[in-house]
Design an enzyme around this catalytic site. Structure first.
Site, mmCIF file in Angstrom:
data_model
loop_
_atom_site.group_PDB
_atom_site.id
_atom_site.type_symbol
_atom_site.label_atom_id
_atom_site.label_comp_id
_atom_site.label_asym_id
_atom_site.label_seq_id
_atom_site.Cartn_x
_atom_site.Cartn_y
_atom_site.Cartn_z
ATOM 1 N N PRO A 94 0.830 -1.202 0.000
ATOM 2 C CG PRO A 94 -0.604 -1.482 1.808
ATOM 3 C CD PRO A 94 0.615 -2.048 1.180
ATOM 4 N N GLY A 96 1.870 5.259 0.653
ATOM 5 C CA GLY A 96 1.655 6.293 1.673
ATOM 6 C C GLY A 96 1.259 5.729 3.018
ATOM 7 N N GLY A 100 7.202 1.570 2.973
ATOM 8 C CA GLY A 100 8.349 1.695 2.066
ATOM 9 C C GLY A 100 8.026 1.407 0.619
ATOM 10 C CB SER A 101 4.923 1.608 -1.397
ATOM 11 O OG SER A 101 4.702 2.765 -2.115
ATOM 12 C CB ALA A 103 12.429 2.453 -0.629
ATOM 13 C CB ALA A 104 9.438 -1.717 -2.332
ATOM 14 C CG ASP A 145 11.950 4.147 4.961
ATOM 15 O OD1 ASP A 145 12.259 3.882 6.137
ATOM 16 O OD2 ASP A 145 10.940 4.799 4.654
HETATM 17 C C1 MEV Z 1 10.096 6.736 7.697
HETATM 18 O O1 MEV Z 1 9.869 5.383 7.340
HETATM 19 C C2 MEV Z 1 11.082 6.829 8.825
HETATM 20 C C3 MEV Z 1 11.383 8.240 9.322
HETATM 21 O O2 MEV Z 1 12.290 8.086 10.419
HETATM 22 C C4 MEV Z 1 12.001 9.096 8.259
HETATM 23 C C5 MEV Z 1 13.419 8.655 7.871
HETATM 24 O O3 MEV Z 1 14.090 7.967 8.621
HETATM 25 O O4 MEV Z 1 13.843 9.061 6.780
HETATM 26 C C6 MEV Z 1 10.138 8.925 9.840
#
Ligand code: MEV
Length: 312
Positions: A94, A96, A100-101, A103-104, A145
């Site tokens: 999903p 947002g 990590g959609s 980056a994946a 991420d």
């Molecule tokens: C986001 O998945 C994690 C945060 O710590 C942002 C980051 O590390 O870049 C909120």
């Protein structure tokens, strides 16, 4: 037929504070993935997102993150023309929701181009490409991420430090509850920055305590002391609330998890929406899952955190 993929991720402990140099722990969710398949095409390079029904042409100038991913990958592997390929992207992750959609998707696209062009890219360089694209999505990301997704390993991450993985003494089970509320990590990270800049003396100890929780959690995971993780999750969640990145729906589902017997619960990722985690046992998982759905989660995924062969 070339088909590549990359996993989703969850942050177990330490989000936000990790941006300020504290450690954080993240693990891949290997059952939830983004997939890319490749077809030869006559002359141009295109990426078709099946989820969005969107066609992105990769040109020298297109600033779309998918096009940037492709260009950066080609640059890294020393390929100076745009190959005739069509990449079809389909993601089960999903968007947002803190899984990590973005980056994946970038990782799977970069892998697909390398495979189609018979080139290999060391994980460190692939990670650098995906980090560049993460900046387009998230502004000033810590890099956690992309790292956990590219290496698909549990990571103990400290910004700017060599990557560390760690052992998992005893497998444990988490429920990932999605609030269904889309939230921008870029915005929550920027808001925490405003908060920190406005009162560093108050916010610094919060980051430091989160860092301490992460160190204690790592020790508990390594020694298989799973019960100790519950209170650490609850405290980490409360500190994230102090950083203003929780929300009523997140607090409600975390509370529901605890009332239904979870050992601990916390938001995961950027916050203000997206996902939360509940630490459960095989016995409590069904009751907790039902409670999450009843109190507002739109989806619950069960995942086991366990030892995987190190690729570091
Ligand atoms: C986001 O998945 C994690 C945060 O710590 C942002 C980051 O590390 O870049 C909120």
């Amino acid at each position: 037929m070339i088909k590549t993929s990359a996993s989703a991720k969850i942050i177990l402990f330490g989000e936000h504070a990790v941006v300020y140099g504290q450690p954080a722990i993240a693990v891949p969710v290997s059952d939830l993935r983004a997939y890319v398949s490749v077809e030869r095409a006559r002359n141009d390079l295109k990426i078709f997102s099946l989820n969005k029904g969107e066609l992105v042409k990769v040109t020298r100038k297109n600033a779309h993150p998918l096009a940037v991913t492709a260009r950066l990958t080609l640059e890294k592997i020393g390929y100076h023309t745009l190959p005739g390929l069509t990449l079809k992207l389909k993601s089960d992750i999903p968007m947002g929701s803190g899984l990590g959609s973005g980056a994946a998707v970038s990782t799977a696209i970069a892998r697909a181009l390398c495979a189609a062009l018979n080139k290999s890219l060391p994980l460190e360089e692939l990670n650098a490409v995906v980090y560049e694209v993460e900046k387009l999505h998230h502004g000033t990301p810590s890099g956690i991420d992309n790292t956990v997704i590219v290496y698909e390993q549990p990571v103990y991450f400290v910004r700017g430090k060599p990557l560390e993985t760690f052992s998992i003494g005893k497998p444990f089970t988490l429920l990932v509850g999605d609030t269904g509320i889309h939230s921008s990590t870029k915005i929550t990270v920027a808001d925490v920055r405003i908060l920190y800049d406005s009162d560093p003396a108050r916010i610094t100890p919060i980051f430091e305590r989160i860092g301490e929780i992460v160190r204690q959690a790592r020790a508990a995971i390594e020694t298989g002391n799973i019960e100790a993780l519950g209170p650490l999750m609850n405290e980490n969640h409360a500190l994230l609330r102090d950083l203003t990145v929780s929300s009523v729906p997140l607090d409600t589902v975390c509370q529901a998890a605890l009332e239904a017997g979870a050992l601990g619960a916390k938001l995961s990722g950027g916050g203000r929406g997206g996902n939360m985690l509940a630490l459960v046992t095989e016995e409590t998982a069904p009751t907790v899952s039902e409670a999450l759905l009843k109190r507002g989660a739109v989806r619950v995924i069960q995942t086991a955190v366990q030892f995987t062969e190190s690729r570091l």
